[in-house]
Design a protein around this motif. Sequence first.
Motif, PDB file in Angstrom:
ATOM      1  N   GLU A 248       3.932  11.651   2.295  1.00  0.00           N
ATOM      2  CA  GLU A 248       4.078  10.241   1.943  1.00  0.00           C
ATOM      3  C   GLU A 248       4.680   9.463   3.097  1.00  0.00           C
ATOM      4  OE1 GLU A 248       6.577  11.148  -1.390  1.00  0.00           O
ATOM      5  OE2 GLU A 248       8.330  10.261  -0.424  1.00  0.00           O
ATOM      6  N   ILE A 249       4.542   8.153   3.004  1.00  0.00           N
ATOM      7  CA  ILE A 249       5.195   7.227   3.919  1.00  0.00           C
ATOM      8  C   ILE A 249       6.381   6.611   3.194  1.00  0.00           C
ATOM      9  CG2 ILE A 249       4.970   5.055   5.191  1.00  0.00           C
ATOM     10  CD1 ILE A 249       2.010   5.740   5.596  1.00  0.00           C
TER      11      ILE A 249
ATOM     12  N   PHE B 276      -3.118   1.923   8.573  1.00  0.00           N
ATOM     13  CA  PHE B 276      -2.224   0.906   8.015  1.00  0.00           C
ATOM     14  C   PHE B 276      -1.855  -0.141   9.066  1.00  0.00           C
ATOM     15  CE2 PHE B 276      -1.552   4.927   5.896  1.00  0.00           C
ATOM     16  CZ  PHE B 276      -1.587   4.590   4.549  1.00  0.00           C
TER      17      PHE B 276
ATOM     18  N   LYS C 273       2.096   6.040  -4.092  1.00  0.00           N
ATOM     19  CA  LYS C 273       1.510   7.232  -3.481  1.00  0.00           C
ATOM     20  C   LYS C 273      -0.001   7.309  -3.713  1.00  0.00           C
ATOM     21  CE  LYS C 273       5.862   9.777  -3.696  1.00  0.00           C
ATOM     22  NZ  LYS C 273       6.682   8.605  -4.066  1.00  0.00           N
TER      23      LYS C 273
ATOM     24  N   HIS D 282       3.413  -2.268  10.048  1.00  0.00           N
ATOM     25  CA  HIS D 282       4.651  -1.483  10.119  1.00  0.00           C
ATOM     26  C   HIS D 282       5.548  -2.062  11.204  1.00  0.00           C
ATOM     27  CE1 HIS D 282       2.294   0.524  13.343  1.00  0.00           C
ATOM     28  NE2 HIS D 282       1.348   0.611  12.427  1.00  0.00           N
TER      29      HIS D 282
ATOM     30  N   THR E 165       0.818  -1.220   0.000  1.00  0.00           N
ATOM     31  CA  THR E 165       0.000   0.000   0.000  1.00  0.00           C
ATOM     32  C   THR E 165       0.845   1.261   0.000  1.00  0.00           C
ATOM     33  OG1 THR E 165      -1.708  -1.185   1.237  1.00  0.00           O
ATOM     34  CG2 THR E 165      -1.861   1.210   1.188  1.00  0.00           C
ATOM     35  N   THR E 166       1.898   1.282   0.799  1.00  0.00           N
ATOM     36  CA  THR E 166       2.661   2.519   0.966  1.00  0.00           C
ATOM     37  C   THR E 166       3.709   2.738  -0.120  1.00  0.00           C
ATOM     38  OG1 THR E 166       4.205   1.390   2.467  1.00  0.00           O
ATOM     39  CG2 THR E 166       2.335   2.528   3.459  1.00  0.00           C
TER      40      THR E 166
ATOM     41  N   LYS F 101      -6.229   5.485   1.089  1.00  0.00           N
ATOM     42  CA  LYS F 101      -6.561   5.047   2.441  1.00  0.00           C
ATOM     43  C   LYS F 101      -7.247   6.146   3.253  1.00  0.00           C
ATOM     44  CE  LYS F 101      -4.993   0.804   3.340  1.00  0.00           C
ATOM     45  NZ  LYS F 101      -5.762  -0.221   4.077  1.00  0.00           N
TER      46      LYS F 101
ATOM     47  N   ASP G  53       6.058   5.893  -7.336  1.00  0.00           N
ATOM     48  CA  ASP G  53       6.718   4.868  -6.530  1.00  0.00           C
ATOM     49  C   ASP G  53       8.233   5.070  -6.575  1.00  0.00           C
ATOM     50  OD1 ASP G  53       7.165   4.188  -9.146  1.00  0.00           O
ATOM     51  OD2 ASP G  53       6.507   2.110  -8.979  1.00  0.00           O
TER      52      ASP G  53
ATOM     53  N   THR H 143      -1.562   4.820  -1.284  1.00  0.00           N
ATOM     54  CA  THR H 143      -1.453   5.369   0.073  1.00  0.00           C
ATOM     55  C   THR H 143      -2.557   6.366   0.336  1.00  0.00           C
ATOM     56  OG1 THR H 143       0.953   5.099   0.071  1.00  0.00           O
ATOM     57  CG2 THR H 143       0.035   6.621   1.678  1.00  0.00           C
ATOM     58  N   HIS H 144      -2.744   7.297  -0.578  1.00  0.00           N
ATOM     59  CA  HIS H 144      -3.728   8.356  -0.376  1.00  0.00           C
ATOM     60  C   HIS H 144      -5.162   7.859  -0.470  1.00  0.00           C
ATOM     61  CE1 HIS H 144      -1.451  12.213  -0.046  1.00  0.00           C
ATOM     62  NE2 HIS H 144      -0.476  11.398  -0.381  1.00  0.00           N
TER      63      HIS H 144
END
Length: 325
Positions: free
Chosen positions: A279-280, A256, A125, A259, A121-122, A131, A161, A128-129
């Motif tokens: 971002e993560i 999320f 981008k 992690h 997922t992370t 989510k 990415d 990620t967003h």
Amino acid sequence: MDILIYEHILGEELSNDSSQLIINEAKLIIKALVEDFSELYPQSKISLLVNKNNKKILGNINLVYMDYSKDLVKNILLNHKKNRRILILAPEEKDLLYRIVKSLEKKDLILLNCNSKFLKTTSCKILTHKKFSISNKYVNQVYANYKEIPPEQSIVAKIKDGIGAEKLYIFKNQVDLKNNECKLSDNHVFQKYISGDVIGINIFSDSNSLKILSINKQIYKFSSKHEIFLDKIIMGQFNNLIKDLKIFVNNIIEHFDGHYGFFGIDAILGNNGNIVFLEINPRLTTSYAGLKKTLGFNPAIFFSNPNYKHNINNNKVFSIEHINE
């Protein structure tokens, strides 16, 4: 605790087109990691799996070499012993980090990485967003088409990415971007440009909790009219914002699962004081090279003692400069 590290940039054959910025970042991180692990576990064997042709750029590090007649997973298994930990450092680009970790998870190895679900997922981008709710106060929406951004709004273009700040552009407005579309690829995504300071947050997480270790200022410079690059990191510059940043990080990370270990979150501290999520980074980033100095102790200790006491207000503030050189 024996540890085998694989760093993808140094594990591959470097070409004349290889980005010196990316190579330098890889060397910075590896040097810091090996020093930290070796200091903390002096009776353990810390090894780096690399391309044999890259041995000259790594200095005094215990190296094991890639056998390119076999795939990466087989190379790791060949150099793996019972209870050895494995740390994978690879870009998110084309789901590379995700695919490596996913393959190793199937082998039931002990990984010092976020799990594959989190990485999937992370690493993108857009995913990620997705989510987040658009109404989330921290979110600056990501667009696949820059024409969805108001015409007079300044625009940031980034690889969805990508590795670090590679191929990162700022355009004055839609017209400026359109006149320079040749710089962009199909892999770029777009956000509204927000004036303010770029913040990088160093985080360590285990299965029970996460710790904010340092809140850093990232300073970018223009390499051309539109392209920018990361030139300096001021470690601990914004540690005084720990109260607000804890709320921010928890708000982001609650979306999320999976992690673990060291990772980062980037944000903008707007000129109006608002914090906006960027971002993560689901892996170790360049700022890891400064963690030991800013913390005043070896950050690798969190792998064996995640409850190690840390007061961010005691961190030292200093700069990691000229990252591109």
